[in-house]
Design an enzyme around this catalytic site. Sequence first.
Site, PDB file in Angstrom:
ATOM      1  N   SER A  50       4.675   2.681   7.969  1.00 26.87           N
ATOM      2  CA  SER A  50       4.440   1.410   7.152  1.00 26.87           C
ATOM      3  C   SER A  50       5.583   0.962   6.412  1.00 26.87           C
ATOM      4  O   SER A  50       6.281   1.841   5.693  1.00 26.87           O
ATOM      5  CB  SER A  50       3.172   2.023   6.249  1.00 26.87           C
ATOM      6  OG  SER A  50       2.055   2.004   6.987  1.00 26.87           O
ATOM      7  N   ASP A  76       0.274  -7.802   1.642  1.00 25.90           N
ATOM      8  CA  ASP A  76       0.748  -6.337   1.679  1.00 25.90           C
ATOM      9  C   ASP A  76       2.240  -6.133   1.521  1.00 25.90           C
ATOM     10  O   ASP A  76       2.666  -5.361   2.529  1.00 25.90           O
ATOM     11  CB  ASP A  76      -0.177  -5.552   2.827  1.00 25.90           C
ATOM     12  CG  ASP A  76       0.048  -4.111   2.689  1.00 25.90           C
ATOM     13  OD1 ASP A  76      -0.014  -3.654   1.606  1.00 25.90           O
ATOM     14  OD2 ASP A  76       0.143  -3.271   3.689  1.00 25.90           O
ATOM     15  N   HIS A  99       0.824  -1.063  -0.102  1.00 22.55           N
ATOM     16  CA  HIS A  99      -0.042  -0.019   0.079  1.00 22.55           C
ATOM     17  C   HIS A  99       0.711   1.210   0.139  1.00 22.55           C
ATOM     18  O   HIS A  99       0.468   2.500  -0.354  1.00 22.55           O
ATOM     19  CB  HIS A  99      -0.948   0.023   1.297  1.00 22.55           C
ATOM     20  CG  HIS A  99      -0.303   0.294   2.672  1.00 22.55           C
ATOM     21  ND1 HIS A  99      -0.026  -0.800   3.364  1.00 22.55           N
ATOM     22  CD2 HIS A  99      -0.131   1.518   3.001  1.00 22.55           C
ATOM     23  CE1 HIS A  99       0.339  -0.195   4.637  1.00 22.55           C
ATOM     24  NE2 HIS A  99       0.457   1.070   4.290  1.00 22.55           N
TER      25      HIS A  99
END
Length: 501
Positions: free
Chosen positions: A243, A162, A132
């Site tokens: 992230s 992911d 993402h």
Amino acid sequence: MKKIVFYIVLSSIMSSIITIAAYKQYANKEEPLLFPYTSSKTRLTSDSSSLVSSAGFPDFTRVVSKTIHAVVNVKNYSKKYNNQFDPFDFFFGFPDDFGNNREKKPQRNDIPGLHGSGVILSPDGYIVTNNHVIKDAEKIEITLSDQRTYKAKLIGTDPSTDIALLKINETNLPFIYFSDSNKVQVGEWVLAIGNPFDLNSTVTAGIISAKNRSLGILRGETQSSSSIESFFQTDAAVNPGNSGGALINANGELIGINTAISSASGNFIGYSFAAPSNLVAKVIQDIKKYGTVQRAYLGVRGMDLSKTEYLKAYNKETHQNIKPQQGFLIGEVFEKSGASDAGLKKGDIIKSIDGKPIQNIADLSFIVGTKHPGDKVKVNIIRNKQKIIFHVILKDLQGRKKIRTKEEITPSELLGAIFETLSQESKKDFGIDYGIRIKEIRTGRLSSIGLEEGDIILSINGVRMKKPNDVDRILKKYSGDVTIKSIKQNGQVYIAGFEMN
């Protein structure tokens, strides 16, 4: 005397031959690791005193100095995103008035729309991050801790976990060794390293709060039941921008990739989640070696037996009296799957796989998610209160039992799409006389760069597309940068690219 010397020499030669033969046999059996796991030579001392300062408080300075330079800043340049926030991190939603008062910015692709973190895995520039973080990117930029900047190539992605693999052209880079995430224990110290709010090289500390958390966030991202969620939960402070960063243990080894936070405001409020290193390693090694993830499936659907409300409904429907417990209740077995071939049935309760307890769906998806098609697993189940053992050969979604080489995988499969000829009506509507339409799209290169079902591919590497098999003709045995020119369903011309190797 000469005879004694002769026998000594002969004995030495025989011993050497046996040693070399044994080594070759061992080497042939071992699958070479594409990214380094830790060894006894690379581990910091396990003596807990090394983590305590002279004042008696926890001291992670040695661990941080060993790892902080291997965590990088990842910038996503895309017209699609106009803000500096990572929307995936807010998976519990924005406050109602969050977006209404924000200043609208013009769409540009010369400034980063999103930023996150990444971890260097090898000295030659392979980097792992979250899918993402780089999704829909037209350009990906990597900034090292010493502020050197590089343009990154997208090697491959896996939205189901992911995870994305990037590559920069550099050598002698610092990197972090993988550790076995199965050995991680609840309560052990961990450090999160990343770039929250674009603040480079930020370190926070905490403990593992829980294991095997399934949140449902990847299912929402991929619109697929094939998502694999079995997160570590930690109380180390993680915020937007973290992230893709590193979750490391007290020995400075990678045990996870920070992926999400649980928050209504978008900022850290006590819990964050990371993908375990064993799952990450399997995904990126598949991407590097085969060009795509070689995913295995057991071939069942069902529910956790800890879900009391669902269990009550199931008992009422089936006139049974199954008690809440650890395990996975099979509600459906798919035809021609490994589970079906082995004899698993609806109503069976899976208690363990390969000796590892199955407490919930997160356990099940994680264990199977680290396997390849053709792998054999031992499944312990309870059927009519009787314990039974099944040996299941896992398959991929097409029912194959073997790993396919790069040569066996068509370019269309790597792109993750099925194409169809463009109708004359569509050509007239868009004012073109060539192009192919994306009929169906799955996890693959096209989805990772923002293409969707219904979009029209105009050209690949400058070659006009006129029929579906043009894709395989142009990209068969091709290695290098791929540029896709397309028309979105709203009529916008869209150009994006990736690397194929």
